[in-house]
Structure formats: C-alpha cells, structure tokens
Design a protein around this motif. Sequence first.
Motif, PDB file in Angstrom:
ATOM      1  N   GLU A 118       0.827  -1.209   0.000  1.00 48.65           N
ATOM      2  CA  GLU A 118       0.000   0.000   0.000  1.00 48.65           C
ATOM      3  C   GLU A 118       0.866   1.265   0.000  1.00 48.65           C
ATOM      4  N   TYR A 119       1.926   1.257   0.810  1.00 52.13           N
ATOM      5  CA  TYR A 119       2.845   2.409   0.838  1.00 52.13           C
ATOM      6  C   TYR A 119       3.479   2.610  -0.537  1.00 52.13           C
ATOM      7  N   ASN A 120       3.938   1.511  -1.119  1.00 56.84           N
ATOM      8  CA  ASN A 120       4.600   1.567  -2.428  1.00 56.84           C
ATOM      9  C   ASN A 120       3.659   2.169  -3.479  1.00 56.84           C
ATOM     10  N   VAL A 121       2.429   1.680  -3.512  1.00 56.89           N
ATOM     11  CA  VAL A 121       1.452   2.196  -4.485  1.00 56.89           C
ATOM     12  C   VAL A 121       1.212   3.688  -4.236  1.00 56.89           C
ATOM     13  N   ASP A 122       1.076   4.065  -2.979  1.00 57.35           N
ATOM     14  CA  ASP A 122       0.773   5.457  -2.636  1.00 57.35           C
ATOM     15  C   ASP A 122       1.869   6.408  -3.134  1.00 57.35           C
ATOM     16  N   VAL A 123       3.129   6.154  -2.783  1.00 53.22           N
ATOM     17  CA  VAL A 123       4.205   7.081  -3.187  1.00 53.22           C
ATOM     18  C   VAL A 123       4.451   7.032  -4.698  1.00 53.22           C
ATOM     19  N   ARG A 125       2.159   6.313  -7.080  1.00 50.20           N
ATOM     20  CA  ARG A 125       1.039   7.011  -7.718  1.00 50.20           C
ATOM     21  C   ARG A 125       1.218   8.529  -7.678  1.00 50.20           C
ATOM     22  N   GLN A 126       1.595   9.033  -6.506  1.00 50.90           N
ATOM     23  CA  GLN A 126       1.827  10.481  -6.359  1.00 50.90           C
ATOM     24  C   GLN A 126       2.876  10.947  -7.360  1.00 50.90           C
ATOM     25  N   ASP A 183      -2.332  -0.384 -10.755  1.00 45.53           N
ATOM     26  CA  ASP A 183      -2.607   0.601  -9.701  1.00 45.53           C
ATOM     27  C   ASP A 183      -1.824   1.905  -9.870  1.00 45.53           C
ATOM     28  N   THR A 184      -0.660   1.861 -10.547  1.00 42.90           N
ATOM     29  CA  THR A 184       0.221   3.043 -10.565  1.00 42.90           C
ATOM     30  C   THR A 184       0.445   3.649 -11.952  1.00 42.90           C
TER      31      THR A 184
END
Length: 328
Positions: A118-123, A125-126, A183-184
Amino acid sequence: ALISLRQMLDHAAEHGYGVPAFNVNNLEQMRAIMQAAEATDSPVILQASAGARKYARPVFLKYLMNAAIEQYPDVPVCIHQDHGTHPDVCQRSIQLGMSSVMMDGSLMADGKTPASYEYNVDVTRQTVAFAHACGVSVEGEIGVLGSLETGQAGEEDGVGAEGILSHDQMLTSPDEAARFVADTHVDALAIAIGTSHGAYKFSRKPTGDVLRIDRIKEIHARIPNTHLVMHGSSSVPQEWLQIINQYGGQIPETYGVPLEEIVEGIKHGVRKVNIDTDLRLASTGAVRKFLAENPSEFDPRKFLKASMEAMADICTIRYEAFGSAGMG
Ligand code: G3H
Ligand code: 13P
Ligand code: NA
Ligand code: ZN
C-alpha cells in the motif's frame, strides 16, 4: 537529444533490445559512456543516484548531463534519477531537468526498511501524477533486491534493505507486479529476481536457483506491455578483478550477472539494464595498473585517461551485447 524513458523503451521493445543505464558521478564516467555510445550508435540512459548528487552536487550533475547532450547531439539520451526514496526527491530531479525518475517505494524513505504494498502504491502514484504532467517518465519497483544465497541486500553504503530478507520478498510475484502496474501506471517496472547491488552478488558463477531468469519470463508473460528493469546487473568481470588484485588491490572472489543471462532477460521484456559496479571496477583496475607501470607520472589526466578508456570498453561491450548498438 534528450528523450523520455518511455519513448526510449518503447523503441527498444519494438525492436527487441535492451538499453544500458549507467550510473554517472563525474566527467570521466560521462565521457566514457557517451564516447562509446556515439561510436556504436547506441541510445543510452544516464542515471544519477543520491550518492552521485552528494558527491558531485546537483548543479554540477545537471550541467554535466546537459554537456553530454550538447557534445554528443546524435546520441539519444535519457536522464534518469536512480532510486528516489520519496516523491519530493523525484520532484527536485524533475526541476533539475531529468527526463525520467525512479520512485523506489519497495523501501521506506530511509532506503532501508522494506515497505508495504500500500505504501509503495501510494508514493509511486503520487510521483506518476506530477511526473506525467511534466512529460517525465516513472520507473517503479516491486519486490526487494537481495541475494537469494544470503538474504542480504548487498550494498554497504548506498540504497539497500537492512537485515535478512525472505525469499518471498526477494522474488517479484507476477500477480503482484500486474496489480502494481494497474494501480500506478508506471512506465517501467524494476523487478527482484536474485540480483543485488555492488560487487558481491554471488559466491560462485550463478545457477538458475539464485538468478531467477525464469521469473522474468513469468512476469513478462503476465504483463507483456510493461518495460522491465533489471537492477544490480553488473557482470563483475573476472579479468578486471584479476588486474585490480595483481596491482595491489584486495578484492575477494566474487561473481556478477553473466552477460548471456541478461541477454536472455532482454528476450523476455527487460528493456533497462542498470550498471554501476562494472565501471567502478574497470576504472579502479586501469588506474592501479597505470600508476604501477608509470611510477613517476603525476598528471591525473594520464591515469584518468586510462580509466576512461577502460570504462568505454565496458560500455561498448554492453551496447553490443544488449542490441542497442546501431539503434541510435
Ligand atoms: O543503486 C546503487 C547504485 O550502484 C548507486 O550507488 O548510491 O553509491 O551512488 P551509490
Ligand atoms: P550494479 O551494482 O550491479 O552495477 O547495479 C547498479 C544499479 O542497479 C543501480 O541502480
Ligand atoms: Na533506476
Ligand atoms: Zn539499483
């Protein structure tokens, strides 16, 4: 000419070759890489790590990269930030003029602690959101680089997980890779298949159980349109280890990724091949040899020229082996 990673790797995929991504820290590495690219008519990826920014300072790197493009106008060049530890780092690199950034969210911002999916996808994606808005490409990473022999990341002072990793962490899952790309929307994906950074990758010539080229094939079959990136792809040439040790060095027996294994990866979707250690080894060997054979010389240009020639030879061999020669 400066082009984005996406453009460069789309061409590589279309024609079935791989592009070496060489780490750059100084003038001599830059000249060696560019001279060999021009001579072989190859595109090239120039990448700068956090260590490079610290060593050369960001503004020197910026002008060194721009100088390469101006001095060698016919070479297609991608300027890439290697292993960004946070979206802020990637943003600063875009401001410096880079055409591609890696957001390595496989590790937390300390560059040491394995991160959650989840952390990996979040950073990531940003990073993709602001990078794509600027026409800049993004490389992401899924899986943690580490040796399947020892469970260790390998790099002593650079990026790399701390502690002992499990086999699961060190081998990218094809399903997770597919989910991550969906996701990214990254332009390129670094995968973990048993390689690690630095000179100490394998204690013997690697066999299929510790260098999992079969895993590349599975990932490529699952996401055939994603450009794959192989980190830790130095081959650790035995002849350079021998020269270093013959002229006063002390490097223990060690093995890298054989060129033929990289070529097999390229047949199955690997488009960007990261190399730093091999240029370090060739440079050190050439300088040791030159100074030992010419003990009265003290003009650094003399031994740095020897270093440059040794590095350029490595680059030429890589451009030719990966099929990027003639594609510039
Ligand atoms: O990612 C690893 C590269 O070899 C860069 O190494 O952080 O010492 O510049 P470095
Ligand atoms: P090597 O240490 O094998 O040269 O790998 C370099 C790398 O992956 C940089 O990101
Ligand atoms: Na990278
Ligand atoms: Zn790397």
